[in-house]
Motif scaffolding. Structure first.
Motif, PDB file in Angstrom:
ATOM      1  N   ARG A  71       0.829  -1.213   0.000  1.00 24.72           N
ATOM      2  CA  ARG A  71       0.000   0.000   0.000  1.00 24.72           C
ATOM      3  C   ARG A  71       0.861   1.261   0.000  1.00 24.72           C
ATOM      4  NH1 ARG A  71      -5.848  -0.237   1.054  1.00 24.72           N
ATOM      5  NH2 ARG A  71      -6.385  -2.422   1.212  1.00 24.72           N
ATOM      6  N   ASN A 151      -6.787  -6.614  -0.268  1.00 23.38           N
ATOM      7  CA  ASN A 151      -7.000  -5.201   0.081  1.00 23.38           C
ATOM      8  C   ASN A 151      -8.485  -4.871   0.208  1.00 23.38           C
ATOM      9  OD1 ASN A 151      -4.257  -4.705   0.145  1.00 23.38           O
ATOM     10  ND2 ASN A 151      -4.182  -3.754  -1.877  1.00 23.38           N
ATOM     11  N   GLU A 154      -9.565  -6.159   3.475  1.00 21.11           N
ATOM     12  CA  GLU A 154      -9.062  -5.265   4.525  1.00 21.11           C
ATOM     13  C   GLU A 154      -9.931  -4.009   4.651  1.00 21.11           C
ATOM     14  OE1 GLU A 154      -4.222  -5.716   4.863  1.00 21.11           O
ATOM     15  OE2 GLU A 154      -5.043  -4.338   3.379  1.00 21.11           O
ATOM     16  N   ASP A 155     -10.218  -3.388   3.511  1.00 18.14           N
ATOM     17  CA  ASP A 155     -10.993  -2.146   3.547  1.00 18.14           C
ATOM     18  C   ASP A 155     -12.426  -2.386   4.015  1.00 18.14           C
ATOM     19  OD1 ASP A 155      -8.803  -0.729   2.723  1.00 18.14           O
ATOM     20  OD2 ASP A 155      -9.391  -0.665   0.613  1.00 18.14           O
ATOM     21  N   GLU A 160      -6.116  -3.636   8.916  1.00 20.05           N
ATOM     22  CA  GLU A 160      -4.883  -3.557   8.142  1.00 20.05           C
ATOM     23  C   GLU A 160      -4.017  -4.737   8.572  1.00 20.05           C
ATOM     24  OE1 GLU A 160      -1.469  -0.298   6.928  1.00 20.05           O
ATOM     25  OE2 GLU A 160      -3.125   0.280   8.219  1.00 20.05           O
ATOM     26  N   ASN A 163      -0.138  -4.104   9.493  1.00 18.36           N
ATOM     27  CA  ASN A 163       0.114  -2.915  10.290  1.00 18.36           C
ATOM     28  C   ASN A 163       1.235  -3.156  11.295  1.00 18.36           C
ATOM     29  OD1 ASN A 163      -0.245  -0.299  11.178  1.00 18.36           O
ATOM     30  ND2 ASN A 163      -1.792  -0.864  12.671  1.00 18.36           N
TER      31      ASN A 163
END
Length: 170
Positions: A71, A151, A154-155, A160, A163
């Motif tokens: 990202r 992703n 995740e969103d 995340e 992280n």
């Protein structure tokens, strides 16, 4: 599921970063060799320029896939950040879906068609199939599709996965 996705993303990022690093090191070594043969030996090596060009193409595609996985790609965050809560999540998922569609249709499928159509063409100096050079497009496209699926999860979940790695690096 969360741990499985984390492991897949971590392994993918690890592999892509190592491949890009090897390609960059190879390019640097070939350029040094080219300079040495040109200025010290007085007879420049012909194959290095073409090989460096192909390594650069591969590095760009592999690094692009890595950027989506970590990202760290370019993004217009000021647009996304103007939306509150659920609207922001919708914008993020929609953006990820657009990237997924582009990666699938243009990079993966279009790249595969390009590589297949160029498989019988040979490069000028090395005599290798141009299809081999173009094969990086569907390969990196497949990585981007995989990463974008993660992703999107995740969103949508508001999580995340990597992280903890960002915090460890700092």
């Amino acid at each position: 599921m969360k741990n499985t996705l984390r492991q897949v993303k971590r392994a993918t990022n690890w592999a892509l970063s190592r491949i890009a690093a090897v390609l960059l090191i190879g390019m640097a070594a070939l350029v040094v060799y080219q300079v040495f043969t040109r200025y010290v030996l007085g007879s420049p090596s012909a194959f290095t320029e073409e090989l460096v060009r192909y390594f650069l193409i591969w590095t760009g595609f592999i690094a692009a896939a890595y950027a989506f996985g970590s990202r760290q790609h370019m993004a217009l965050l000021f647009v996304r950040d103007r939306f509150p809560g659920v609207s922001r999540k919708v914008v993020m998922v929609f953006t990820d879906l657009l990237i997924l569609l582009f990666a699938l249709l243009v990079i993966t499928i279009g790249g595969a068609r390009l590589a297949l159509s160029a498989r019988l063409e040979l490069s000028a100096l090395l005599g290798i199939s141009r299809g081999l050079v173009y094969a990086v497009a569907p390969l990196s496209g497949a990585f981007i599709v995989l990463i974008q699926l993660i992703n999107i999860w995740e969103d949508a979940a508001g999580v995340e996965l990597l992280n903890d790695e960002k915090e460890e690096v700092r």
